[in-house]
Design a protein around this motif. Structure first.
Motif, PDB file in Angstrom:
ATOM      1  N   ASP C 168       2.760  10.132  13.857  1.00 53.19           N
ATOM      2  CA  ASP C 168       1.613   9.433  14.424  1.00 53.19           C
ATOM      3  C   ASP C 168       1.517   8.005  13.907  1.00 53.19           C
ATOM      4  OD1 ASP C 168       0.760  11.394  16.039  1.00 53.19           O
ATOM      5  OD2 ASP C 168      -1.217  11.640  15.107  1.00 53.19           O
ATOM      6  N   ALA C 169       2.028   7.787  12.722  1.00 55.37           N
ATOM      7  CA  ALA C 169       1.773   6.505  12.066  1.00 55.37           C
ATOM      8  C   ALA C 169       3.006   5.615  11.966  1.00 55.37           C
ATOM      9  CB  ALA C 169       1.225   6.747  10.653  1.00 55.37           C
ATOM     10  N   VAL C 170       4.172   6.194  12.148  1.00 54.63           N
ATOM     11  CA  VAL C 170       5.394   5.443  11.874  1.00 54.63           C
ATOM     12  C   VAL C 170       6.438   5.723  12.953  1.00 54.63           C
ATOM     13  CG1 VAL C 170       7.404   5.402  10.333  1.00 54.63           C
ATOM     14  CG2 VAL C 170       5.096   5.257   9.379  1.00 54.63           C
ATOM     15  N   VAL C 171       7.129   4.663  13.379  1.00 55.41           N
ATOM     16  CA  VAL C 171       8.250   4.823  14.306  1.00 55.41           C
ATOM     17  C   VAL C 171       9.489   4.201  13.676  1.00 55.41           C
ATOM     18  CG1 VAL C 171       9.160   4.312  16.598  1.00 55.41           C
ATOM     19  CG2 VAL C 171       6.699   4.671  16.292  1.00 55.41           C
ATOM     20  N   ASP C 172      10.539   5.000  13.540  1.00 53.72           N
ATOM     21  CA  ASP C 172      11.815   4.470  13.060  1.00 53.72           C
ATOM     22  C   ASP C 172      12.727   4.280  14.258  1.00 53.72           C
ATOM     23  OD1 ASP C 172      11.296   4.274  10.325  1.00 53.72           O
ATOM     24  OD2 ASP C 172      11.635   6.421  10.051  1.00 53.72           O
ATOM     25  N   ALA C 173      13.081   3.034  14.513  1.00 54.83           N
ATOM     26  CA  ALA C 173      13.853   2.716  15.712  1.00 54.83           C
ATOM     27  C   ALA C 173      15.122   1.966  15.335  1.00 54.83           C
ATOM     28  CB  ALA C 173      13.007   1.884  16.673  1.00 54.83           C
ATOM     29  N   MET C 174      15.949   1.711  16.339  1.00 52.05           N
ATOM     30  CA  MET C 174      17.221   1.038  16.117  1.00 52.05           C
ATOM     31  C   MET C 174      17.339  -0.140  17.084  1.00 52.05           C
ATOM     32  SD  MET C 174      21.074   2.633  16.190  1.00 52.05           S
ATOM     33  CE  MET C 174      20.821   3.263  17.826  1.00 52.05           C
ATOM     34  N   VAL C 175      17.971  -1.204  16.627  1.00 51.48           N
ATOM     35  CA  VAL C 175      18.252  -2.338  17.508  1.00 51.48           C
ATOM     36  C   VAL C 175      19.475  -1.986  18.355  1.00 51.48           C
ATOM     37  CG1 VAL C 175      18.897  -4.774  17.634  1.00 51.48           C
ATOM     38  CG2 VAL C 175      17.317  -3.985  15.853  1.00 51.48           C
ATOM     39  N   LEU C 176      19.261  -1.851  19.662  1.00 52.39           N
ATOM     40  CA  LEU C 176      20.378  -1.538  20.556  1.00 52.39           C
ATOM     41  C   LEU C 176      21.174  -2.787  20.893  1.00 52.39           C
ATOM     42  CD1 LEU C 176      18.684   0.878  23.113  1.00 52.39           C
ATOM     43  CD2 LEU C 176      20.424   1.468  21.417  1.00 52.39           C
ATOM     44  N   HIS C 177      20.484  -3.919  20.940  1.00 46.38           N
ATOM     45  CA  HIS C 177      21.142  -5.134  21.411  1.00 46.38           C
ATOM     46  C   HIS C 177      20.303  -6.337  21.012  1.00 46.38           C
ATOM     47  CE1 HIS C 177      23.353  -7.900  23.871  1.00 46.38           C
ATOM     48  NE2 HIS C 177      22.345  -8.135  24.677  1.00 46.38           N
ATOM     49  N   VAL C 178      20.973  -7.418  20.645  1.00 42.66           N
ATOM     50  CA  VAL C 178      20.315  -8.709  20.447  1.00 42.66           C
ATOM     51  C   VAL C 178      20.813  -9.616  21.558  1.00 42.66           C
ATOM     52  CG1 VAL C 178      20.144 -10.735  18.961  1.00 42.66           C
ATOM     53  CG2 VAL C 178      20.112  -8.443  17.956  1.00 42.66           C
ATOM     54  N   ASP C 179      19.892 -10.174  22.336  1.00 42.95           N
ATOM     55  CA  ASP C 179      20.361 -10.961  23.473  1.00 42.95           C
ATOM     56  C   ASP C 179      20.531 -12.435  23.109  1.00 42.95           C
ATOM     57  OD1 ASP C 179      17.914 -12.284  23.737  1.00 42.95           O
ATOM     58  OD2 ASP C 179      17.319 -11.223  25.553  1.00 42.95           O
ATOM     59  N   ARG C 180      20.935 -13.240  24.087  1.00 46.99           N
ATOM     60  CA  ARG C 180      21.253 -14.642  23.832  1.00 46.99           C
ATOM     61  C   ARG C 180      20.093 -15.403  23.224  1.00 46.99           C
ATOM     62  NH1 ARG C 180      22.756 -19.887  27.680  1.00 46.99           N
ATOM     63  NH2 ARG C 180      24.274 -20.676  26.200  1.00 46.99           N
ATOM     64  N   PHE C 181      18.868 -14.949  23.510  1.00 48.72           N
ATOM     65  CA  PHE C 181      17.690 -15.663  23.062  1.00 48.72           C
ATOM     66  C   PHE C 181      17.187 -15.136  21.721  1.00 48.72           C
ATOM     67  CE2 PHE C 181      17.988 -15.653  27.674  1.00 48.72           C
ATOM     68  CZ  PHE C 181      18.030 -17.015  27.928  1.00 48.72           C
ATOM     69  N   LEU C 205       5.430  -4.528  11.613  1.00 47.96           N
ATOM     70  CA  LEU C 205       6.826  -4.285  11.295  1.00 47.96           C
ATOM     71  C   LEU C 205       6.889  -4.009   9.796  1.00 47.96           C
ATOM     72  CD1 LEU C 205       9.780  -4.364  12.355  1.00 47.96           C
ATOM     73  CD2 LEU C 205       9.823  -6.764  11.682  1.00 47.96           C
ATOM     74  N   ALA C 206       7.397  -2.832   9.418  1.00 45.01           N
ATOM     75  CA  ALA C 206       7.411  -2.467   7.999  1.00 45.01           C
ATOM     76  C   ALA C 206       8.750  -2.811   7.356  1.00 45.01           C
ATOM     77  CB  ALA C 206       7.123  -0.972   7.849  1.00 45.01           C
ATOM     78  N   THR C 207       9.838  -2.510   8.043  1.00 42.06           N
ATOM     79  CA  THR C 207      11.152  -2.947   7.578  1.00 42.06           C
ATOM     80  C   THR C 207      11.898  -3.523   8.765  1.00 42.06           C
ATOM     81  OG1 THR C 207      12.154  -0.791   8.029  1.00 42.06           O
ATOM     82  CG2 THR C 207      11.346  -1.183   5.782  1.00 42.06           C
ATOM     83  N   PRO C 208      12.800  -4.454   8.528  1.00 40.51           N
ATOM     84  CA  PRO C 208      13.302  -4.971   7.253  1.00 40.51           C
ATOM     85  C   PRO C 208      12.360  -5.966   6.586  1.00 40.51           C
ATOM     86  CG  PRO C 208      14.342  -6.147   9.051  1.00 40.51           C
ATOM     87  CD  PRO C 208      13.477  -5.100   9.676  1.00 40.51           C
ATOM     88  N   LEU C 260       8.383   0.607  12.397  1.00 38.98           N
ATOM     89  CA  LEU C 260       7.099   0.081  12.863  1.00 38.98           C
ATOM     90  C   LEU C 260       5.997   0.992  12.333  1.00 38.98           C
ATOM     91  CD1 LEU C 260       7.943  -0.499  16.658  1.00 38.98           C
ATOM     92  CD2 LEU C 260       8.506  -1.930  14.697  1.00 38.98           C
ATOM     93  N   ARG C 261       4.894   0.378  11.891  1.00 37.07           N
ATOM     94  CA  ARG C 261       3.764   1.171  11.424  1.00 37.07           C
ATOM     95  C   ARG C 261       2.595   0.945  12.370  1.00 37.07           C
ATOM     96  NH1 ARG C 261       4.096  -0.190   5.889  1.00 37.07           N
ATOM     97  NH2 ARG C 261       2.433  -1.678   6.314  1.00 37.07           N
TER      98      ARG C 261
END
Lengths: 266, 266, 266
Positions: C168-181, C205-208, C260-261
């Protein structure tokens, strides 16, 4: 109209130059189908373009009009030539770009198609103002003889020093190209050199680094850290690694020379 | 259908964005022919895009629909406009991108084609979701008046400071673009400035570096180390060297200012 | 023939590889229309290609044949598979590239189309020698069942670890892609996560890096220095800034994890 124009230049993609060449086709041969072979030849690297042209031509249909513009002498007195060979057309400045296509067998006919008069052409962008309109003429049905007089193929400028040198035990070769994956493509055609090198008992890279070479069929069979030699998809032998850059590990760049040492089977 | 869509963006090639724009055309105008002018405009560099558009338009046929998307204000309240000029169409955000096309003579008509309602459009990718579908409408025969109301061309946003400043002896110009070869394209149109500068007795670059300038017709006539000034293929004067980067040697980048000093003949 | 081939590879543009694939289509399906989705997938980055494929497919028409070649195992014993889903075709090596397309609902049919016999194919460039000719067969009317036997979709290789983890309080996600911008596209689909995150009272944003996140609708509403979270055009949540690179500021690259918190609205 079945034929394709296929463009090969050193214009890159950060400028509107390739786009404007497409515009010239849209103006002069709106039905033509125009494909990109490569536009990131290193600036002024005629040898690289010569290599791409020779390694690529057989993957396009008969009737294709290759338009190759790596042209540091643009606007000067170098000729523009049209080569007919392998039932395809090659339009290029006469600066060595056709060296490798000419090196191989097969009848060839060369025309000097340098325009006598070009009031509307810029002095610095013949790709757009002269090459594309000439190709458009071919693609819309103009017979080649209408574009210029035939000349002796021996008058074409050739790049020197492209032949590898070898004895029974040693092959001195050159890196023609380093690809995106770091594979080093050598001036050793598979047809002539694959047996000699891939069937040697213990092929060794002697320079720039002393290192055993693993004859291989695919990249994925190479162990981490191992440098392989294999028949590349371009028809030339490659030095390669598995998901690593052989060029970085060996410190090789286009134009570099390498020495391979062979010890033959039996 | 004879017309072409011609795309100009700052999307680059490392993302699927340009590909998805092509998909939008495939969905909404499957027979349309879509060409790439350039996709490597520097991110958010409206001036560079404005320059590419003006220098390129004349190399495409009448009826061409230019789709220019350098759009940092995407999703905000900037308008989307359609300019009809030179018998061509220019679709762009109203952020200055049309400044240079507007600067030149010729009748022009401008429409505000901002969609009133766009439930299916993303807020951050109007190139795919709004610009391409609008262009597809034009290419499939929708009359421009169906896309939006005419507005006064004077209401278009213009980029300021693009006019060079000159006296009899001095020209203060700006670098509009540095190309792949390091040529520095200046905001000095050949039509207006070529005679003044190329026929000066001893043109000199005064800033950023004091250096004589060699008026030239082609790159290949310049000596090693010599910086030339010549009529570039884009219709603007260039500072250039022979197989060297004038930008690197002079320390110039897009947006930089240069001062030329003239001493007229006779 | 109405259908399109759409190419997705990690071949880049510095080599003639993409051009030679186009040549293969010109040879085997000269009337086919071939579009580029993206060729600058990072070398060997199967996840990035899987992401581009899933985020792009809905922007192309029914009948489209996607040809996805990020294939470090080329020439080895990995299968080549043809997926039929969403009334489109997906041709790819069976190495996880179809993971995200498979993850979503909708009937799917998978065939093993690995050629039994390929005397003329190179061992290292199946994109040109096998994938393009297979796609050409589909585009010229060959029924899919002629290309290979149906196999159980559950036998497809899947990339692991792509599901975000959340309480409920925290989402751990992954960067799939960094775009040109510099926008960081996360493995958080808008459909599933937009409400949870954009409507949280104070998303952080909790980490990094510990930093407040500004829910936003468009880039241009973000203040300088502010990092926003928004529904991106690819259907996934993004971390983004206004004309700045969120990836640079946050030190994020593809594959990085972020936490993310959330503090939900009352």
């Amino acid at each position: 109209m079945a034929a394709f124009a296929v463009l090969l230049t050193d214009f890159g993609f950060a400028d509107p130059y390739v786009g404007q060449m497409k515009g010239a086709f849209a103006l002069h041969a709106p039905e033509a189908r125009v494909l990109d072979l490569c536009h990131q030849v290193e600036p002024f690297n005629i040898l690289q373009a010569a290599f791409f042209l020779e390694s690529s031509r057989k993957h396009f249909p008969e009737g294709t009009v290759f338009v190759a513009v790596v042209d540091p002498g643009v606007g000067g007195d170098r000729r523009i030539v049209l080569l007919e060979k392998h039932r395809q057309f090659f339009l290029a400045p006469d600066n060595g770009l056709l060296t490798l296509v000419m090196q191989h067998g097969g009848g060839s006919r060369v025309r000097d198609v340098t325009p006598a008069w070009r009031r509307e052409a810029s002095a610095t962008f013949h790709g757009r103002d002269i090459f594309a309109p000439l190709a458009a003429k071919l693609l819309t049905g103009a017979p080649p003889e209408r574009l210029g007089e035939e000349v002796n193929p021996h008058t074409l400028v050739r790049l020197p020093g492209l032949e590898p040198v070898h004895t029974d035990a040693v092959v001195d070769a050159m890196v023609l190209h380093v690809d995106r994956f770091g594979n080093c493509l050598l001036n050793l055609e598979c047809e002539a050199y694959a047996n000699m090198i891939l069937k040697a008992r213990d092929p060794v890279l002697a320079t720039p680094v002393e290192m055993p070479l693993q004859p291989a069929f695919t990249y994925e069979k190479l162990e981490p850290g191992q440098v392989g030699v294999l028949k590349g998809s371009q028809g030339y032998l490659e030095l390669a690694m598995n998901k690593e850059s052989a060029a970085s590990v060996l410190g090789l760049a286009p134009g570099a020379t390498v020495r391979l040492r062979l010890e033959r089977h039996g």
